[in-house]
Design an enzyme around this catalytic site. Structure first.
Site, PDB file in Angstrom:
ATOM      1  N   THR A 128       0.805  -1.218   0.000  1.00 13.41           N
ATOM      2  CA  THR A 128       0.000   0.000   0.000  1.00 13.41           C
ATOM      3  C   THR A 128       0.838   1.267   0.000  1.00 13.41           C
ATOM      4  O   THR A 128       1.942   1.305   0.568  1.00 13.41           O
ATOM      5  CB  THR A 128      -0.912   0.017   1.242  1.00 13.41           C
ATOM      6  OG1 THR A 128      -1.449   1.331   1.414  1.00 13.41           O
ATOM      7  CG2 THR A 128      -0.149  -0.311   2.510  1.00 13.41           C
ATOM      8  N   TYR A 179      -3.018  -1.139   9.834  1.00 12.01           N
ATOM      9  CA  TYR A 179      -3.144  -1.742   8.492  1.00 12.01           C
ATOM     10  C   TYR A 179      -1.848  -1.557   7.701  1.00 12.01           C
ATOM     11  O   TYR A 179      -1.278  -2.509   7.167  1.00 12.01           O
ATOM     12  CB  TYR A 179      -4.325  -1.108   7.750  1.00 12.01           C
ATOM     13  CG  TYR A 179      -4.249  -1.273   6.258  1.00 12.01           C
ATOM     14  CD1 TYR A 179      -4.496  -2.511   5.674  1.00 12.01           C
ATOM     15  CD2 TYR A 179      -3.877  -0.207   5.435  1.00 12.01           C
ATOM     16  CE1 TYR A 179      -4.387  -2.674   4.303  1.00 12.01           C
ATOM     17  CE2 TYR A 179      -3.766  -0.364   4.076  1.00 12.01           C
ATOM     18  CZ  TYR A 179      -4.024  -1.597   3.513  1.00 12.01           C
ATOM     19  OH  TYR A 179      -3.902  -1.756   2.165  1.00 12.01           O
TER      20      TYR A 179
HETATM   21  C1  UD1 Z   1      -7.213   3.272   0.484  1.00  8.97           C
HETATM   22  C2  UD1 Z   1      -7.345   1.806   0.762  1.00  8.97           C
HETATM   23  C3  UD1 Z   1      -6.126   1.286   1.442  1.00  8.97           C
HETATM   24  C4  UD1 Z   1      -4.916   1.662   0.623  1.00  8.97           C
HETATM   25  C5  UD1 Z   1      -4.861   3.157   0.401  1.00  8.97           C
HETATM   26  C6  UD1 Z   1      -3.707   3.520  -0.502  1.00  8.97           C
HETATM   27  C7  UD1 Z   1      -9.457   0.748   1.208  1.00  8.97           C
HETATM   28  C8  UD1 Z   1     -10.573   0.516   2.143  1.00  8.97           C
HETATM   29  N1  UD1 Z   1      -8.501   1.551   1.614  1.00  8.97           N
HETATM   30  O1  UD1 Z   1      -7.254   3.963   1.715  1.00  8.97           O
HETATM   31  O2  UD1 Z   1      -6.227  -0.118   1.565  1.00  8.97           O
HETATM   32  O3  UD1 Z   1      -3.780   1.238   1.287  1.00  8.97           O
HETATM   33  O4  UD1 Z   1      -6.051   3.572  -0.226  1.00  8.97           O
HETATM   34  O5  UD1 Z   1      -3.646   4.899  -0.706  1.00  8.97           O
HETATM   35  O6  UD1 Z   1      -9.395   0.253   0.110  1.00  8.97           O
HETATM   36  N2  UD1 Z   1     -13.076   9.909   2.375  1.00  8.97           N
HETATM   37  C9  UD1 Z   1     -14.135  10.743   2.669  1.00  8.97           C
HETATM   38  N3  UD1 Z   1     -15.385  10.184   2.814  1.00  8.97           N
HETATM   39  C10 UD1 Z   1     -15.623   8.854   2.653  1.00  8.97           C
HETATM   40  C11 UD1 Z   1     -14.530   8.001   2.348  1.00  8.97           C
HETATM   41  C12 UD1 Z   1     -13.288   8.569   2.220  1.00  8.97           C
HETATM   42  O7  UD1 Z   1     -13.965  11.953   2.820  1.00  8.97           O
HETATM   43  O8  UD1 Z   1     -16.781   8.412   2.806  1.00  8.97           O
HETATM   44  C13 UD1 Z   1     -11.741  10.479   2.176  1.00  8.97           C
HETATM   45  C14 UD1 Z   1     -10.668   9.943   3.100  1.00  8.97           C
HETATM   46  O9  UD1 Z   1     -10.547  10.696   4.274  1.00  8.97           O
HETATM   47  C15 UD1 Z   1      -9.430  10.065   2.214  1.00  8.97           C
HETATM   48  C16 UD1 Z   1      -9.961   9.803   0.795  1.00  8.97           C
HETATM   49  O10 UD1 Z   1     -11.350  10.110   0.863  1.00  8.97           O
HETATM   50  O11 UD1 Z   1      -8.904  11.366   2.243  1.00  8.97           O
HETATM   51  C17 UD1 Z   1      -9.783   8.379   0.328  1.00  8.97           C
HETATM   52  O12 UD1 Z   1     -10.308   7.481   1.304  1.00  8.97           O
HETATM   53  P1  UD1 Z   1     -10.544   5.934   0.978  1.00  8.97           P
HETATM   54  O13 UD1 Z   1     -11.173   5.795  -0.354  1.00  8.97           O
HETATM   55  O14 UD1 Z   1     -11.244   5.335   2.151  1.00  8.97           O
HETATM   56  O15 UD1 Z   1      -9.091   5.356   0.840  1.00  8.97           O
HETATM   57  P2  UD1 Z   1      -7.828   5.430   1.831  1.00  8.97           P
HETATM   58  O16 UD1 Z   1      -8.218   5.591   3.235  1.00  8.97           O
HETATM   59  O17 UD1 Z   1      -6.865   6.408   1.223  1.00  8.97           O
END
Ligand code: UD1
Length: 321
Positions: free
Chosen positions: A113, A137
């Site tokens: 990751t 993680y």
């Molecule tokens: C994801 C992966 C992780 C990987 C990483 C690599 C999953 C569950 N997580 O994590 O395994 O190691 O990318 O970069 O696949 N956000 C919101 N609202 C939401 C969801 C997310 O604001 O409902 C924001 C988060 O704070 C973050 C961004 O969107 O800034 C991306 O979040 P997310 O898609 O959950 O991925 P990561 O946490 O980066």
């Protein structure tokens, strides 16, 4: 392949089958979906730490390379229950690696990751940038990278470690996609909101040190990521040495930019609510993909954010009728 019924695994199964490779999948179906394993792949339900089963599959199916996708991936869940993450991602993988070495397997491809890098490492992140993961993680993934480095030195197992940036989207042919209704991924959740399956999107934090205050990520289409695995596989089979590769496009998009892109794709406003930061989330993750492009000839083919979002929405419609 372990985890071949999961999101990234199932896309890689199709990519391998599409070019005529033989594929054997081991998955415990804890989050994976049996129906998403392409027909043509041999399927076994079971645990990666079940050495007797893994050894039997390797021998019976004449496996020469293991692609290890199985693992737990939700950052906040790992913060709440670190021991479960160390068990599933580290302890079980240690057992798998031992079985693989004892069976005489030569090649191993591992899903790591972008979150292994230090928060203050210079962006875009080069593979040699300092590592200092902040979530259990990400630590579990870095621990496994270290195991592979040590085992490779001691026993000659050759590895490709792929450090994924933010994987999104779905198979352009609609055969598979992200199917976990509890998935926490931004684009998956945005697709659910766009289809009215969730009332609104929560924006986790607007006070990050980023241009608009929301988290910045390098969103990569799962089809391009699957292709990276095939290139890594071919390189290992061709005798390439153990290498670690970033897999991302080298461009960052903020949460707000993703929301804007979803609105553009759907032509409708996306209900969103600003909330606090989520535990374990770094502000920015942008890849330097130079190594994988130069060494393996990897070329993004689906890097438009509109294409990523529309494929995610198309899958969401299909999957959850
Ligand atoms: C994801 C992966 C992780 C990987 C990483 C690599 C999953 C569950 N997580 O994590 O395994 O190691 O990318 O970069 O696949 N956000 C919101 N609202 C939401 C969801 C997310 O604001 O409902 C924001 C988060 O704070 C973050 C961004 O969107 O800034 C991306 O979040 P997310 O898609 O959950 O991925 P990561 O946490 O980066």
């Amino acid at each position: 392949m372990t985890g071949g019924a999961g999101y990234i695994g199932s896309h890689t199964v199709y990519a391998l089958l599409d070019r005529g490779d033989r594929v054997v999948v081991l998955d415990n179906l804890s989050t994976g979906v049996r129906a998403q394993v392409g027909t043509g792949a041999a399927f076994f339900q079971g645990d990666v730490a079940d050495s007797a089963l893994v050894n039997k599959i390797i021998t019976d199916q004449q496996v020469d390379t293991v692609i290890h996708f199985a693992g737990s991936i939700v950052v906040p869940e790992s913060v709440a229950d670190p021991l479960a993450y160390y068990d599933n991602n580290v302890v079980k993988t240690r057992t798998l690696i031992q079985t693989v070495v004892e069976a005489g397997i030569k090649n191993f491809i591992f899903s790591s990751t972008a979150t292994v890098y230090a928060e203050d490492a210079p962006q875009p992140l080069h593979e040699e940038a300092p590592r200092a993961p902040i979530s259990p993680y990400a630590r579990s993934k870095l621990m496994t990278e270290w195991m592979l480095e040590d085992v490779s030195r001691a026993h000659g197992l050759r590895y490709a470690i792929l450090r994924y940036f933010n994987v999104a989207g779905a198979d352009p042919q609609g055969r598979t996609g992200q199917s976990n209704p509890n998935a926490t991924h931004l684009i998956k959740r945005a697709a659910m909101v766009a289809l009215g399956r969730l009332p609104q999107l929560d924006i986790f934090g607007t006070d990050y040190p980023t241009p608009d205050g929301t988290g910045v990520r390098d969103y990569i289409h799962v089809t391009d990521l699957a292709a990276a695995h095939l290139l890594a596989l071919d390189a290992l089979r061709g005798g390439a040495g153990s290498t670690t590769y970033n897999v991302g496009y080298g461009r960052g998009l903020s949460v707000r930019q993703v929301v804007d892109a979803v609105e553009k794709v759907t032509g409708k406003p996306l209900p969103a609510r600003v909330g606090p930061r989520r535990a374990g989330d770094p502000p920015t993750l942008i890849s330097d993909p130079g190594r994988i492009k130069a060494a393996l000839g990897w070329k993004p083919g689906h890097d438009g954010i509109d294409e990523i979002i529309s494929s995610a929405i198309a899958w969401e419609k299909r999957f959850n009728r």
